[in-house]
Structures are given as C-alpha cells and as structure tokens.
Design a protein around this motif. Structure first.
Motif, PDB file in Angstrom:
ATOM      1  N   GLU A  78       0.841  -1.196   0.000  1.00 17.27           N
ATOM      2  CA  GLU A  78       0.000   0.000   0.000  1.00 17.27           C
ATOM      3  C   GLU A  78       0.877   1.247   0.000  1.00 17.27           C
ATOM      4  OE1 GLU A  78      -3.847   1.905   2.390  1.00 17.27           O
ATOM      5  OE2 GLU A  78      -2.900   0.039   3.085  1.00 17.27           O
ATOM      6  N   ASP A  79       0.632   2.139  -0.955  1.00 20.85           N
ATOM      7  CA  ASP A  79       1.337   3.415  -1.045  1.00 20.85           C
ATOM      8  C   ASP A  79       0.342   4.504  -0.669  1.00 20.85           C
ATOM      9  OD1 ASP A  79       2.604   5.802  -1.827  1.00 20.85           O
ATOM     10  OD2 ASP A  79       3.716   4.784  -3.426  1.00 20.85           O
ATOM     11  N   GLU A  80       0.463   4.985   0.567  1.00 25.39           N
ATOM     12  CA  GLU A  80      -0.500   5.984   1.049  1.00 25.39           C
ATOM     13  C   GLU A  80      -0.348   7.310   0.314  1.00 25.39           C
ATOM     14  OE1 GLU A  80      -0.103   6.339   5.241  1.00 25.39           O
ATOM     15  OE2 GLU A  80      -0.760   4.275   5.652  1.00 25.39           O
ATOM     16  N   LYS A  81       0.881   7.614  -0.119  1.00 25.06           N
ATOM     17  CA  LYS A  81       1.115   8.884  -0.812  1.00 25.06           C
ATOM     18  C   LYS A  81       0.387   8.904  -2.153  1.00 25.06           C
ATOM     19  CE  LYS A  81       4.805  11.865  -2.575  1.00 25.06           C
ATOM     20  NZ  LYS A  81       6.270  12.014  -2.778  1.00 25.06           N
ATOM     21  N   LEU A  82       0.482   7.808  -2.900  1.00 26.42           N
ATOM     22  CA  LEU A  82      -0.156   7.738  -4.209  1.00 26.42           C
ATOM     23  C   LEU A  82      -1.563   7.152  -4.141  1.00 26.42           C
ATOM     24  CD1 LEU A  82       2.815   6.452  -6.419  1.00 26.42           C
ATOM     25  CD2 LEU A  82       1.998   8.798  -6.140  1.00 26.42           C
ATOM     26  N   ARG A  83      -1.968   6.727  -2.955  1.00 27.17           N
ATOM     27  CA  ARG A  83      -3.274   6.086  -2.768  1.00 27.17           C
ATOM     28  C   ARG A  83      -3.417   4.904  -3.736  1.00 27.17           C
ATOM     29  NH1 ARG A  83      -7.768  10.907  -1.809  1.00 27.17           N
ATOM     30  NH2 ARG A  83      -6.766  11.867   0.003  1.00 27.17           N
ATOM     31  N   HIS A  84      -2.465   4.021  -3.655  1.00 26.49           N
ATOM     32  CA  HIS A  84      -2.434   2.839  -4.523  1.00 26.49           C
ATOM     33  C   HIS A  84      -2.295   1.601  -3.644  1.00 26.49           C
ATOM     34  CE1 HIS A  84      -1.499   0.597  -8.272  1.00 26.49           C
ATOM     35  NE2 HIS A  84      -0.770  -0.149  -7.455  1.00 26.49           N
ATOM     36  N   VAL A  85      -3.185   0.620  -3.840  1.00 27.09           N
ATOM     37  CA  VAL A  85      -3.190  -0.594  -3.031  1.00 27.09           C
ATOM     38  C   VAL A  85      -3.098  -1.806  -3.942  1.00 27.09           C
ATOM     39  CG1 VAL A  85      -4.445  -1.960  -1.301  1.00 27.09           C
ATOM     40  CG2 VAL A  85      -4.660   0.543  -1.317  1.00 27.09           C
ATOM     41  N   GLU A  86      -2.075  -2.633  -3.724  1.00 19.97           N
ATOM     42  CA  GLU A  86      -1.987  -3.925  -4.402  1.00 19.97           C
ATOM     43  C   GLU A  86      -2.631  -4.953  -3.487  1.00 19.97           C
ATOM     44  OE1 GLU A  86       1.934  -4.966  -5.578  1.00 19.97           O
ATOM     45  OE2 GLU A  86       2.309  -3.052  -6.583  1.00 19.97           O
ATOM     46  N   ILE A  87      -3.519  -5.746  -4.042  1.00 22.83           N
ATOM     47  CA  ILE A  87      -4.352  -6.597  -3.199  1.00 22.83           C
ATOM     48  C   ILE A  87      -4.513  -7.985  -3.804  1.00 22.83           C
ATOM     49  CG2 ILE A  87      -6.537  -5.889  -4.275  1.00 22.83           C
ATOM     50  CD1 ILE A  87      -7.697  -5.757  -1.393  1.00 22.83           C
ATOM     51  N   ASP A  92      -7.933 -15.938  -4.286  1.00 23.35           N
ATOM     52  CA  ASP A  92      -6.585 -15.991  -4.842  1.00 23.35           C
ATOM     53  C   ASP A  92      -6.490 -15.273  -6.191  1.00 23.35           C
ATOM     54  OD1 ASP A  92      -4.065 -16.814  -4.060  1.00 23.35           O
ATOM     55  OD2 ASP A  92      -4.087 -18.590  -5.327  1.00 23.35           O
ATOM     56  N   CYS A  93      -7.126 -14.122  -6.277  1.00 24.67           N
ATOM     57  CA  CYS A  93      -7.121 -13.320  -7.505  1.00 24.67           C
ATOM     58  C   CYS A  93      -6.387 -12.014  -7.231  1.00 24.67           C
ATOM     59  CB  CYS A  93      -8.562 -13.068  -7.941  1.00 24.67           C
ATOM     60  SG  CYS A  93      -8.768 -11.794  -9.185  1.00 24.67           S
ATOM     61  N   GLU A  94      -5.392 -11.706  -8.057  1.00 21.76           N
ATOM     62  CA  GLU A  94      -4.559 -10.517  -7.849  1.00 21.76           C
ATOM     63  C   GLU A  94      -5.163  -9.292  -8.531  1.00 21.76           C
ATOM     64  OE1 GLU A  94       0.031 -11.263  -7.312  1.00 21.76           O
ATOM     65  OE2 GLU A  94      -0.677 -12.301  -9.101  1.00 21.76           O
ATOM     66  N   GLY A  95      -4.826  -8.120  -7.979  1.00 20.26           N
ATOM     67  CA  GLY A  95      -5.279  -6.882  -8.591  1.00 20.26           C
ATOM     68  C   GLY A  95      -4.797  -5.675  -7.826  1.00 20.26           C
ATOM     69  N   SER A  96      -5.338  -4.516  -8.179  1.00 22.08           N
ATOM     70  CA  SER A  96      -4.958  -3.265  -7.520  1.00 22.08           C
ATOM     71  C   SER A  96      -6.138  -2.304  -7.545  1.00 22.08           C
ATOM     72  CB  SER A  96      -3.751  -2.620  -8.221  1.00 22.08           C
ATOM     73  OG  SER A  96      -4.106  -2.201  -9.529  1.00 22.08           O
ATOM     74  N   ILE A  97      -6.135  -1.402  -6.582  1.00 24.99           N
ATOM     75  CA  ILE A  97      -7.132  -0.330  -6.527  1.00 24.99           C
ATOM     76  C   ILE A  97      -6.371   0.974  -6.306  1.00 24.99           C
ATOM     77  CG2 ILE A  97      -9.264   0.489  -5.462  1.00 24.99           C
ATOM     78  CD1 ILE A  97      -9.649  -2.254  -4.268  1.00 24.99           C
ATOM     79  N   ALA A  98      -6.579   1.953  -7.177  1.00 28.22           N
ATOM     80  CA  ALA A  98      -5.857   3.222  -7.089  1.00 28.22           C
ATOM     81  C   ALA A  98      -6.843   4.377  -7.184  1.00 28.22           C
ATOM     82  CB  ALA A  98      -4.814   3.324  -8.202  1.00 28.22           C
TER      83      ALA A  98
END
Length: 490
Positions: A78-87, A92-98
C-alpha cells in the motif's frame, strides 16, 4: 460498438468475477465512481489472458481495501502517498485499486505534484495510450468505454505510443517500460515515440533511472508470461546495466527463464493459475551468488520480507520435493493431498529444475492424471445416491475411498464402481421378487409346451401339427390296438 461488459465477464474466471462484483458493491455503497482501467482493459482488447484486475476509483481506495480484508482479501502493498493498493482478492485473484489522480509537473524532469482528480484526467496523465483506456462499472454507465487518447486505435495498429513529448524526460524509467510492453505484445514503437526514445537515450536519460524505479520494473518483469523476450530487448538497448551492472556483467541465464515460462504454460493448460514471481526472480538472478542476489535486491528497493522470501525459496522447494518423494507419501492418494496444498510456485520450480525424479513424476501424474480423474467425482456422487445412501460424513468418506481406488486403476467402468460402492457403503443389491419370477417361468413353460410338441421318432412321417397336437389323451388310448390275450391251458 462491442459490449465490453459481456466480453469482460465472459472471459473472467469465477473468482475474478466475484472480486469485480464486490468492488462494484462497495464503491456504490461508499458513493465512489469505479472503473476498470489499464492493463485489464488492454488485455481484454488484445485477447491476452486477464491476469490482474486493476481498478481506479474517484475516492479513497484504502476504505474499499479495508472492507475487502474483512471478506478474506489480503493487502500485499500500500502506497498511502499515491493512494495505490496492491491486493490479493478472496479466491486468490490478484489486482490493484488506485485513486484517480493528475500528476502536475512544474517543469519537465522534476517530481510531480499529485492532485486527486476525475477518471478522464487520470487517463490523460498516463504514460502510454494503450494504458489510458477504462471501462465504467457504475450503474448509470456500466460497460461504457472511456478512451480520451485514442488508445484503442493504437492497439489495433499494434503500436505503443507515448502521450507527450516529455514522457521519458518526466519519468526515465519509462524507457524500460515501453520496451517491456512492446516485447510482451509483439508491438512496435509508434514513429514519434521511437524518435523520443532515441533522443532520451542520446541525452543519457537512462542513466538517471533511480534504483527504486528499476526495482519496480524488475518486479513487473518477473510476473510477465515471457520475460526472456523483455530481457533480450533490454540487453539489446544496453538498458540491462541500468537495472543493475551485475546483471549485465554476469549475463542472463535465459535457458532457466524459458524453462520456467514453459512450465507456466503447462500449469495453465492443467487449469492452475500460477504466480511465479519468486521462482522467476531467482531464475533471472541465477548467475549471481546468494550474497550478490541479496545485495542487488536491497539496492533496488525490495522490502526485507521480499528479499527473505526470494532467498529462502529454493531451500523451501527442495524440502517439499524431499517430502513428496518420501515413504509417507508413497500412496497416490497421500501424494495427491500433499500436492493439492502445495503452492503453485513451488510446484513449478520443482517441475522445472528439480533433479528428484520421484517428486517430478508424482507432479506430472498429479497434473495429467489425478486432477482430470478428480473431475469424475460428480458421477461417483450420483451413483452412490442412486443406490440409496444418504448424504453425510460416511457418504463423503466412501466417495474419497472410491477416488483413491481409481488412482490405482480400479473402478474404471460404471458397473465396477457400483459394486465397489455397494461393498463400501454396506448397501446390498435388492433381491428380485421370487413369486413373480416363478409365475412368469410357469406361464412361459405352458406357452412353450403348447407351441412346440416333442419331435417324432426318426423314420416315421410327422403327424399333422394342429389335429394331432390337439387330440385328447383318452382318444389316443382308444385308438391303440388291443394286445392279444394268451389262451389258458386246459
């Protein structure tokens, strides 16, 4: 216009579809607009496999991530500065929310000022047009394609196009990224993009790539399906040294990289979805000593936990292979249960590099024989239900026993399986009704006796069938000649 939502959902795996619906629900409940963006949309359009789900929200993605964690999802980074979360979503499915944002550069080459924005501004600030495409997941516009930079046209022409002239100046790491996208999809650089790329190399902008940015690209490379092609492209453009000088000096073990890529394809064909970032990273760094590998990873900004996981992986895989070849897992059913719980990255590493022939043969049997055999379980369940066994713990135990027998070659035909099921369940075959059976035999005997009289003696003419057969017994006795009586002696 294509129905992108239908196209997307028809190609999603069940666990990916569940993750998509859950993100939609949470975003609507929180009042956020949510979009599927970047690589997911690009792979959908190009026909590539949908490996990750990349979401962009007009809001704070951390709030969505917290709710997803309650349902079993795991935040990987999780990058709080860029508000980017790898999850890692549940299933068992990969992804991201930004968060949707706009990067404002005071002048080219400086660090940008981050501003939270709308989805259209977010797409326009991206690196390449093929990454600046989105699909709306909102109720009022669900399935609407957003393409403000005409990236769909570039995808159709098989070109990678940078969006602005300062693309490589603002972020020199894009020199590595543009080659990665081109090599992955077999695209070429658009004419002006090629000119900007050459100009950036001429101005030595590649020497300004930060180790952390290079590390991010190396992570992405390890997750690619064909990293060997990307590594060759980096090497041909003298950019491998910018990732780390030791990689260029020691040369790459591309044979190991290709071998692991082939195993990835085999696992996909077997119905598995392997994540091979860790063993692939080891294959890329295979020519370096352990101490050199650790030093390189630390300099490229890898977290301590990541470095430990990579450096301890080979030993962990070796231990798993030793257990798999041991006496405790000699029975096929025991080996199957062990392999069902084994991580796919360890399984792939053993299959690609292990010299333990027993372990490798069991893995191949698991992929090519045991897993396909397991797909026949519904038929066993139906057969066991048909003979009258009620559901319950004993029911499940019988099904498992039959599966274990099938792994040794027994129970191949339905008739043989039913016999085994009756024996294991204790349900005998119901007896046939005796009275009905006896009456049917007696009735059949009468019919046969009337229709087929006994054959005549040899040499004598056959009597007319109808009258002779129908004559009563007393008439036949009367017609017989009387025996001569003996005279009495006086």
């Amino acid at each position: 216009m294509p129905d992108y939502m239908f196209l997307l959902e028809s190609r999603l795996l069940p666990e990916q579809r569940a993750a998509l619906l859950r993100v939609q629900e949470l975003s609507a409940a929180m009042g956020f607009n949510v979009y599927l963006t970047g690589g997911t949309v690009r792979d959908l359009i190009t026909g590539a496999s949908l490996r990750d789900l990349d979401f962009t929200v007009e809001g704070n993605p951390s709030k969505i991530a917290r709710e997803l964690e309650k349902g079993g999802a795991k935040v990987l980074a999780e990058d709080e500065k860029l508000r980017h979360v790898e999850i890692l979503f549940s299933g068992d499915c990969e992804g991201s929310i930004a968060a949707a944002r706009d990067d404002h550069y005071v002048r080219p080459g400086t660090r940008p000022e981050i501003r939270w924005s709308t989805i259209m501004e977010d797409l326009r600030r991206r690196d390449f047009s093929l990454n600046a495409i989105a699909i709306s997941l909102n109720p009022a516009s669900r399935g609407l394609l957003l393409d403000p930079t005409n990236g769909l046209s570039d995808v159709e022409r098989a070109e990678v196009r940078a969006l602005i002239i300062h693309s490589f100046t603002n972020q020199p790491v894009r020199l590595l990224r543009v080659l990665r996208f081109a090599a992955r999809m077999g695209f070429k650089l658009e004419q002006r993009t090629q000119e900007w790329f050459d100009l950036a190399i001429e101005r030595d902008l590649h020497h300004t790539i930060t180790p952390e940015d290079a590390g991010t690209e190396l992570r992405s490379l390890a997750r690619e399906e064909n990293p060997a092609a990307i590594l060759k492209s980096w090497e041909e453009h003298d950019l491998l040294e910018r990732v780390h000088p030791m990689l260029a000096k020691k040369h790459l073990d591309l044979d190991s990289v290709n071998r692991l890529s082939k195993v990835r394809d085999d696992l996909f064909m077997a119905g598995l979805r392997p994540r091979l970032a860790t063993p692939m990273m080891l294959a890329i760094l295979g020519r370096l000593k352990d101490r050199e590998q650790g030093s390189l990873l630390h300099k490229l900004g890898f977290r301590v936990a990541e470095v430990d996981q990579i450096l301890s992986f080979e030993e962990e895989a070796h231990a798993a292979g030793k257990d798999l070849a041991g006496k405790k897992l000699a029975a096929p059913i025991d080996a199957y249960r062990f392999l069902e719980k084994m991580r796919t990255d360890i399984l792939a590493h053993l299959l690609a590099f292990s010299s333990n022939s027993t372990a490798v043969s069991k893995i191949r049997a698991y992929l090519n024989k045991w897993r396909p055999l397991r797909q026949g379980i519904p038929a066993i369940v139906n057969e066991l239900t048909a003979i009258g066994m009620p559901p319950g713990p004993k029911f499940d135990a019988v099904v498992d026993q039959v599966f274990a027998m099938q792994m040794t070659g027994r129970g191949k035909t339905p008739e043989e399986r039913v016999k085994i099921l009756r024996k294991l369940s204790g349900i005998k075959e119901p007896p046939k009704p005796k009275e009905t059976k006896g009456k049917e035999k007696k009735h059949a005997g009468k019919i046969v006796g009337r229709a087929a009289p006994p054959p005549a003696p040899a040499g004598k003419a056959t009597a007319p069938p109808a009258k002779a057969a129908a004559a009563p017994a007393k008439h036949q006795k009367a017609a017989a000649p009387a025996k001569p009586q003996k005279k009495k002696k006086k």
